[in-house]
Design an enzyme around this catalytic site. Structure first.
Site, PDB file in Angstrom:
ATOM      1  N   ASP A 499      76.363 113.306  99.169  1.00 18.84           N
ATOM      2  CA  ASP A 499      76.519 112.900  97.550  1.00 18.84           C
ATOM      3  C   ASP A 499      75.690 112.308  97.510  1.00 18.84           C
ATOM      4  O   ASP A 499      76.282 110.979  98.257  1.00 18.84           O
ATOM      5  CB  ASP A 499      77.991 113.828  96.460  1.00 18.84           C
ATOM      6  CG  ASP A 499      77.060 114.286  95.255  1.00 18.84           C
ATOM      7  OD1 ASP A 499      75.848 115.130  95.329  1.00 18.84           O
ATOM      8  OD2 ASP A 499      77.775 113.846  94.265  1.00 18.84           O
ATOM      9  N   THR A 501      74.471 110.877  93.936  1.00 11.39           N
ATOM     10  CA  THR A 501      74.899 110.187  92.429  1.00 11.39           C
ATOM     11  C   THR A 501      76.797 110.197  92.249  1.00 11.39           C
ATOM     12  O   THR A 501      77.333 111.297  92.677  1.00 11.39           O
ATOM     13  CB  THR A 501      74.504 111.123  91.338  1.00 11.39           C
ATOM     14  OG1 THR A 501      73.451 111.621  91.272  1.00 11.39           O
ATOM     15  CG2 THR A 501      74.947 110.882  90.165  1.00 11.39           C
ATOM     16  N   PHE A 623      75.860 122.541  80.801  1.00  8.68           N
ATOM     17  CA  PHE A 623      75.083 122.566  82.032  1.00  8.68           C
ATOM     18  C   PHE A 623      75.362 123.184  83.173  1.00  8.68           C
ATOM     19  O   PHE A 623      76.493 122.758  83.370  1.00  8.68           O
ATOM     20  CB  PHE A 623      74.935 120.467  82.201  1.00  8.68           C
ATOM     21  CG  PHE A 623      74.368 120.044  83.485  1.00  8.68           C
ATOM     22  CD1 PHE A 623      72.867 120.262  83.626  1.00  8.68           C
ATOM     23  CD2 PHE A 623      74.813 120.144  84.880  1.00  8.68           C
ATOM     24  CE1 PHE A 623      72.048 119.974  84.477  1.00  8.68           C
ATOM     25  CE2 PHE A 623      74.164 120.194  86.158  1.00  8.68           C
ATOM     26  CZ  PHE A 623      72.612 119.919  86.133  1.00  8.68           C
ATOM     27  N   ARG A 679      65.577 108.381  88.387  1.00  9.60           N
ATOM     28  CA  ARG A 679      66.301 109.201  87.897  1.00  9.60           C
ATOM     29  C   ARG A 679      65.598 110.211  86.595  1.00  9.60           C
ATOM     30  O   ARG A 679      65.004 109.423  85.686  1.00  9.60           O
ATOM     31  CB  ARG A 679      66.928 109.452  87.690  1.00  9.60           C
ATOM     32  CG  ARG A 679      68.908 110.644  87.138  1.00  9.60           C
ATOM     33  CD  ARG A 679      69.210 111.451  87.815  1.00  9.60           C
ATOM     34  NE  ARG A 679      69.462 113.003  87.851  1.00  9.60           N
ATOM     35  CZ  ARG A 679      70.899 112.901  88.060  1.00  9.60           C
ATOM     36  NH1 ARG A 679      71.562 112.066  88.031  1.00  9.60           N
ATOM     37  NH2 ARG A 679      71.297 113.772  88.052  1.00  9.60           N
ATOM     38  N   ASP A 745      69.927 116.420  93.136  1.00 11.04           N
ATOM     39  CA  ASP A 745      69.077 115.916  92.422  1.00 11.04           C
ATOM     40  C   ASP A 745      67.624 116.133  92.648  1.00 11.04           C
ATOM     41  O   ASP A 745      67.043 116.791  94.090  1.00 11.04           O
ATOM     42  CB  ASP A 745      69.177 114.252  92.536  1.00 11.04           C
ATOM     43  CG  ASP A 745      68.743 113.368  90.904  1.00 11.04           C
ATOM     44  OD1 ASP A 745      67.701 114.144  90.174  1.00 11.04           O
ATOM     45  OD2 ASP A 745      69.017 112.275  90.985  1.00 11.04           O
ATOM     46  N   ASP A 884      81.782 113.375  95.118  1.00 10.35           N
ATOM     47  CA  ASP A 884      82.758 113.320  94.033  1.00 10.35           C
ATOM     48  C   ASP A 884      84.054 114.496  93.584  1.00 10.35           C
ATOM     49  O   ASP A 884      84.783 114.044  92.850  1.00 10.35           O
ATOM     50  CB  ASP A 884      82.305 112.717  92.922  1.00 10.35           C
ATOM     51  CG  ASP A 884      81.260 114.104  92.231  1.00 10.35           C
ATOM     52  OD1 ASP A 884      81.741 115.101  93.191  1.00 10.35           O
ATOM     53  OD2 ASP A 884      79.736 113.442  91.260  1.00 10.35           O
ATOM     54  N   ASN A 887      81.614 118.719  91.473  1.00  8.85           N
ATOM     55  CA  ASN A 887      80.426 120.505  91.946  1.00  8.85           C
ATOM     56  C   ASN A 887      80.528 120.666  93.820  1.00  8.85           C
ATOM     57  O   ASN A 887      79.072 121.363  94.228  1.00  8.85           O
ATOM     58  CB  ASN A 887      78.998 120.128  91.846  1.00  8.85           C
ATOM     59  CG  ASN A 887      78.520 120.112  90.066  1.00  8.85           C
ATOM     60  OD1 ASN A 887      79.549 120.310  90.193  1.00  8.85           O
ATOM     61  ND2 ASN A 887      77.908 118.757  89.932  1.00  8.85           N
ATOM     62  N   ASP A 888      81.501 119.509  94.406  1.00  8.48           N
ATOM     63  CA  ASP A 888      81.233 119.230  96.196  1.00  8.48           C
ATOM     64  C   ASP A 888      82.270 120.613  96.568  1.00  8.48           C
ATOM     65  O   ASP A 888      83.080 120.377  97.799  1.00  8.48           O
ATOM     66  CB  ASP A 888      81.009 118.249  96.886  1.00  8.48           C
ATOM     67  CG  ASP A 888      80.114 117.469  96.373  1.00  8.48           C
ATOM     68  OD1 ASP A 888      78.566 118.366  96.009  1.00  8.48           O
ATOM     69  OD2 ASP A 888      80.252 116.385  95.421  1.00  8.48           O
TER      70      ASP A 888
END
Length: 1248
Positions: A499, A501, A623, A679, A745, A884, A887-888
């Protein structure tokens, strides 16, 4: 008749199983009972190990509706069998989510005490409750999940709750008021108690289950056999070791159960309040909750005891227990049905993962809630017990998926080969014993003894030692594992996904600048967002209000991006008070305002324009990774109309804004920033119509708000690489490990970061892959474009020119230095999540080619990351994933080795968790994995040679009717083998990752040659010594001088030397002989020699000399053997049952041992383990038999991998290696720039 074998449960899902129905058969049961009695219980034990045979041999096939027992078999590559009993459930109805069919007065229900022990659910209701109105429902429980018989589909289906895909409007309208007590009791008959009940097995139950393991059964068989053969001392020692092993295993297993039980017990039984109507509440235990209950979430929060969806209010939730993400998450109410201007909106079905921003998951902690003044936050119970998200995670721990690793499969095959070798020895033993007229009992004992020698009982324990030591070393490096068996697999990783970020780059972002848009044009870029003229602008208001921040413990907490943007404005966030609530129509909003703003209570007489700086956040649409945006609905103090603010990915936000507000140079300006790795976040706003009031927007669909927005501009943030990123990636690349970036991203931002961190070389070509779905009758299309050939920026106005000039005037970072060995003409594919989905659906044949050289995957949703990992695994890559943990999660679980960078010690989001928040843990894990893998191979080879060496010794002694003694067996197996095998595993990992990878298979040419050369060497020296001793002049004389001792020493005579044993007085005569003594010394030195030869050091482990315990074991064992050989002591010789031999023969044995040692080390190090030799034989040919284009660096990464075959014209085993060879000769690959590829339309479709 219906064949149950053709039926499935969980069809199309990951845990799909084939189901067969059976009913007990009397005559089969009788035959199995007789067989059990005749076999002394071994048939029953055999059926216990093979559940499929236990069912098929005792039952007959029946239709599913008549099943008493079902046989389940997974449809994956493991084909795991399970036997499950079918039960009956009696209830006044057959629909779990329905209503009882009789009145309250006629429907006796189970009491709570009965429900907790599941008696009622298994058809044990009192007889008066089983009237004609009671319906029977058949069900079975597998892995803590219930499967109910469905009359409509004539199949067993998993018991589902309100996560069936009901429309969101139905959850509000039909389930929003709660359940009466009677319906709650009725549903509990089907769903059971709401608890994740991890039963801690009793010690007797664990003991029986452990002892019935085939490994321990074989040990029991061996110990009985040894006792019958008068090897009491050796059998007692093995019994003691087995008891220690069993006790240690029981302690470890029970401790794990207790830890898991304690982890889930915190929320198993708590007091909660549920609604019994629109206003009435009742306090109950959480174990009584059922799907459909409406839970009252208190303002101070609670630990959520089930999966529930918010119907009203907002909650701040800590989900670190599930995801490893330490940042609190804001949960908002599920949007209700809404009426749009163009008619009714499509009512989306509720899905827990799709609507996770509205769902409270079991085991998470609600920190605080917020809603209308004086009104409660309500949550609808969706799933309970093991059906919850946490329950499913617990099930995955209790019932882990088998690990598919070639080493373990080859180990079982090798053991079968050893059994075959033992069979040959048993046949030889029987023939030899019959020729010598041995008693039948003796013949049977000796032949079975061959089996216990050839198959070492200590092999499993010795092979797992390396993994245990590696896990301990990883723990010292702050890397924790919930799946230790995956450590070996880490040694084979050849592709790492990262990942971006928070993994490759810093968590925090630095505010770089901003670009406002006005009247469809960009204004000059700026950097001072706190300028006075910007304070009241919608641009700054969006930055200050569009977030999900909250105050916890007096500190702002939330997403790092939200936090950085809010801090850049300098505004103040205040949690609501009762006084502020009165100013905002009785709603409790979060209030933001500029610093030094006049408080509301003293705002009388203040001009209206100054009051406009205070904004109340009424509704948040959090989000979403799939939507790539978030928005809020606000009310500015003193104004009546509401304002919506939105931020998110520029492409997404731009598509939701009115076209006239989006500058024509939008794409060019965006590209100019993303190319530099910055970004970029786009902002937009919209003043809502008067019909949208504060109470109407509480349950409105976000699609009604997030449209027709006004584009405000871009916020540019700088996401710096972590200091450890570049050196770690360089080390992985030197180790020939492919690197892939998987991020949510922007694509160009990811490409820039890829250049900066070294994933893409300085002169590497990046091919942008844009896939378009079929539309307007046109097939799906892929457009190929090289990143360095993108159209130049079109500057159409002065503002844009100034902005570009400002950008170009910034000091450029120097390009990364090119790495040696990487072709300048290398190419890398870059793809977005949307294009990935199109290619996955319409270009399945092209996908492997893209993935072979794909380096950048951007705008990837969480499920797309999982699909990417699965696609890479199908190409035979060993895939690692580092993220992290937020989301993974799916990709981390799916990968062979998922590493979550979390502060939690044991996150259940992935097999490995690192408390070090950077990717430096990745090479550490791979190093330890390689060391553990090589250790497993070394120990396996050593244990195999130990068995063969002892096997050869015994067969040679059987030829003279001799054998090894009890003490000799004990000394070899415990003092030599155990000490060497377990200390051999203590070598630490080598400090550098090398390009070579350890082999994955025991049948690789190197390993087979190593084993067979050592076997032949051992055979040669043993047979040579055996024949040589019989040719000695003192062999038959039996003279006292044969001892080689002084004349006054007591000599041990050879009483059974030669082919004419005169003594028949028992075991001593068959042990103490010249052949026995010779072979004992030769074989003992051979054990030491092969241990030293197989104890590999570099390039995967530290040199043997650094392993102090192993060196000490070698010195102690060798020293004692030398002492026993060269300085014989009569007492020791009697203890070991050794015959006296001349000193000259002792010197000859020493020369033989040293020669054996030299030859073993030479063969292993200079032939079997010579990298240069094997590179010349196996790998170099592939390197030069293709055109030297060097177009894709990934094609060159595996030249030193163990996947190639040494046979001429043989293709590699791995699919990606075969594909790489094919692409070397493909003139049309890679695609040319500015070209397109269209999907092939099926003939039937094209003709329509």
């Amino acid at each position: 008749m219906e064949r149950a074998g053709e039926a499935y449960v969980n069809r199309g899902e990951e845990d799909e199983m084939e189901i067969s129905a059976y009913s007990p058969c009397c005559w089969k049961l009788v035959l199995v009972s007789l067989g059990t009695v005749c076999s002394g219980g071994f048939l029953l034990l055999f059926l216990y190990w093979l559940p499929e045979l236990s069912v098929k041999w005792t039952c007959r096939t029946v239709p599913l509706r008549d099943a008493w027992v079902v046989l389940l078999r997974t449809t994956d590559e493991f084909q795991t069998w399970s036997r499950v009993r079918v039960h009956s459930l009696f209830a006044p109805g057959s629909s779990p989510l329905g209503f009882p069919q009789v009145s309250e007065s006629k429907r006796p229900l189970c009491q709570a005490s009965q429900l907790e022990d599941w008696d009622c659910e298994e058809g044990l209701l009192p007889q008066h409750a089983r009237g004609g109105e009671q319906a029977e429902t058949r069900f079975f429980v597998h892995h803590n999940m219930r499967y109910l018989w469905s009359v409509e589909s004539q199949s067993f289906q998993r018991l589902r709750a309100l996560d069936l895909g009901l429309p969101c409007s139905a959850l509000h309208a039909l389930h929003g008021a709660g359940l009466p007590r009677s319906i709650q009791d009725y549903r509990r008959l089907f769903y059971g108690a709401n608890q994740i009940d991890v039963q801690v097995p009793s010690l007797p139950k664990l003991l029986i289950k452990e002892v019935l393991n085939p490994f321990y059964i074989f040990q029991v068989f061996s110990m009985v056999l040894w006792s019958l053969d008068n090897y009491y001392l050796y059998a007692s020692a093995i019994l003691f070791m087995s008891l220690v092993s069993v006790c240690s295993s029981l302690y470890t297993i029970r401790k794990q159960y207790i830890l898991l039980h304690d982890m889930v017990a915190a929320h198993n039984t708590i007091r909660v309040a549920v609604y019994r109507g629109p206003y009435e509440t009742e306090e109950i235990f959480s174990t009584e909750l059922v799907p459909g209950d409406v839970l009252l979430v208190p303002p101070e929060g609670l630990t959520v005891p089930c999966d529930a969806v918010l119907l009203s209010g907002t909650a701040i939730v800590n989900e670190s227990m599930l995801t490893g993400e330490s940042v609190p998450v804001t949960k908002t109410a599920l949007p209700g049905p809404a009426q749009g201007g163009r008619g009714p909106l499509q009512d989306p079905p509720y899905e827990p993962e799709e609507h996770k921003r509205h769902t409270l998951f079991c085991g998470t902690s609600v920190i605080q809630t917020r809603y209308y003044s004086g009104e409660a936050v309500r949550a609808l119970v969706i799933r309970t017990g093991f059906s919850t998200s946490k329950g499913q995670l617990v099930c995955s721990i209790l019932f882990p998926k088998p690990t598919d690793f070639r080493l373990y499969r080859d180990a079982y095959h090798f053991l079968l080969c050893l059994v075959g070798v033992a069979g040959i020895g048993m046949l030889y033993s029987v023939i030899r014993s019959v020729q010598q007229a041995e008693p039948v009992g003796r013949v049977i004992l000796e032949s079975l003894d061959i089996l216990t020698i050839t198959v070492p009982p200590a092999l499993p324990a010795a092979m797992t030692a390396g993994v245990v030591y590696a896990q301990r070393r990883l723990r010292g490096q702050q890397i924790f594992s919930i799946s230790p068996q995956r450590i070996n697999i880490c040694g084979q990783l050849n592709l790492m996904c990262f990942d971006k970020t928070g993994t490759l780059t810093e968590d925090g972002l630095d505010f770089w600048g901003f670009v406002q848009a006005q009247d469809g044009c960009f204004l000059p870029a700026g950097q001072d967002i706190r300028a006075p003229n910007l304070t009241g602008s919608p641009f700054v208001a969006t930055m200050a209000a569009c977030h999900s921040l909250t105050t916890i413990g007096g500190c702002l907490s939330g997403d790092p991006l939200d936090l950085k943007m809010f801090e850049a404005t300098g505004w103040v966030l205040e949690e609501p008070t009762q006084e502020e609530t009165a100013l905002h129509d009785q709603i409790q909003p979060t209030v933001v305002h500029p610093p030094d703003q006049t408080p509301p209570e003293t705002s009388e007489g203040i001009p209206e324009d100054e009051k406009a700086y205070q904004i109340g956040i009424l509704v948040q649409f959090p989000f979403s990774s799939s939507l790539q945006r978030m928005s809020v609905v606000t009310r500015t103090l003193g104004q009546k109309r509401l304002v919506a603010y939105m931020k998110g990915a520029p492409e997404t936000v731009g598509s939701l804004c009115r076209k006239e507000t989006v500058p024509d140079t939008f794409s060019a300006v965006l590209e100019s920033y993303t190319r530099r790795g910055l970004r970029v976040i786009a902002l937009a706003s919209r003043q809502l119509e008067k019909k949208y009031t504060w109470h109407k927007v509480q349950h409105i669909s976000r699609d009604l708000i997030e449209c027709n927005m006004e584009f405000l501009g871009l916020v540019i943030l700088q996401n710096k690489l972590k200091p450890e990123t570049v050196p770690v990636l360089a080390e992985l690349h030197r180790a020939r490990i492919r690197l892939v970036m998987v991020t949510g991203d922007n694509l160009l931002t990811a490409i820039s970061v890829g250049h900066e961190c070294g994933m893409i070389p300085a002169k590497g070509k990046v091919i942008l892959t844009e896939a378009l779905p079929p539309r307007d009758g046109q097939p799906a299309t892929i457009n190929w474009q090289y990143a360095d050939e993108l159209s130049t920026l079109e500057i159409s106005d002065k503002a844009s020119k100034e902005e570009i000039k400002l950008m170009l005037d910034e000091e450029e970072a120097p390009p990364p230095a090119p790495r040696p060995g990487v072709p300048d003409s290398s190419y890398h594919f870059a793809i977005t999540g949307r294009s990935f989905s199109v290619i996955l659906d319409h270009f399945p044949d092209l996908l492997p080619k893209l993935l072979l050289c794909g380096t950048i995957c951007a705008r990837m949703a969480p499920d797309q990351k999982t699909q990417l990992v699965e696609a890479l695994q199908k190409m035979d890559y060993y895939v690692g994933m580092c993220g992290d943990g937020a989301n993974d999660c799916g990709a981390l679980k799916r990968a062979h080795a998922g590493i979550s960078l979390s502060e939690l010690e044991a996150s259940v989001a992935s097999p490995f968790t690192s408390k070090t928040p950077n990717i430096s843990c990745v090479p550490d894990l791979i190093r330890e994995g390689r060391a553990a893998l090589v250790t497993s191979f070394c120990v396996f080879k050593f244990m195999a040679l130990y068995s063969i060496i002892q096997y050869l010794s015994v067969l040679l002694l059987y030829s003279t009717l001799g054998n090894l003694g009890d003490v000799q067996y004990l000394f070899i197996d415990v003092a030599i083998i155990m000490s060497l095998a377990f200390t051999m595993s203590l070598n630490r990992a080598w400090g550098e990752l090398v390009p070579q990878r350890p082999p994955t298979s025991l049948v690789s040419p190197q390993l087979l040659l190593s084993v067979f050369t050592q076997i032949l060497l051992s055979l040669g020296f043993q047979v040579g010594a055996f024949l040589l001793v019989q040719e000695q002049p003192w062999y038959r004389s039996g003279e006292n001088g044969a001892c080689g001792l002084a004349s006054n020493s007591t000599a041990l005579m050879n009483v059974t030397a030669g082919p004419k044993p005169e003594a028949e007085d028992g075991e001593a005569d068959s042990v103490c002989s010249f052949e026995n003594t010779t072979l004992f010394y030769v074989s003992c030195f051979q054990y030491v020699a092969v241990a030293l030869a197989f104890a590999k050091g570099r390039p995967f482990r530290q040199p043997t000399r650094t392993n102090g315990f192993f060196v000490a074991s070698l010195i102690a064992t060798s020293g004692f053997l030398l002492f026993l050989l060269l300085w014989p002591i009569p007492a020791l010789d009697r203890f070991f049952e050794l015959a006296c031999i001349p000193f000259d023969w002792r010197l000859i044995l020493l020369v033989l041992a040293l020669s054996n040692l030299v030859l073993s080390l030479s063969l292993e190090n200079f032939i079997c383990d010579c990298d240069i030799l094997w590179q010349c034989i196996c790998y170099t040919r592939q390197k030069y038999e293709s055109p030297a284009q060097g177009t894709c660096p990934q094609l060159e990464l595996d030249e030193m991998a163990p996947g190639h075959s040494c046979r001429r014209q043989a293709s590699p085993r791995a699919k990606y290696q075969r594909l790489a060879q094919e692409l070397r000769f493909d003139p049309d690959w890679p695609p040319q720039p500015q070209t397109s590829t269209k999907a092939q339309v099926p003939p039937a479709e094209s003709s329509t």
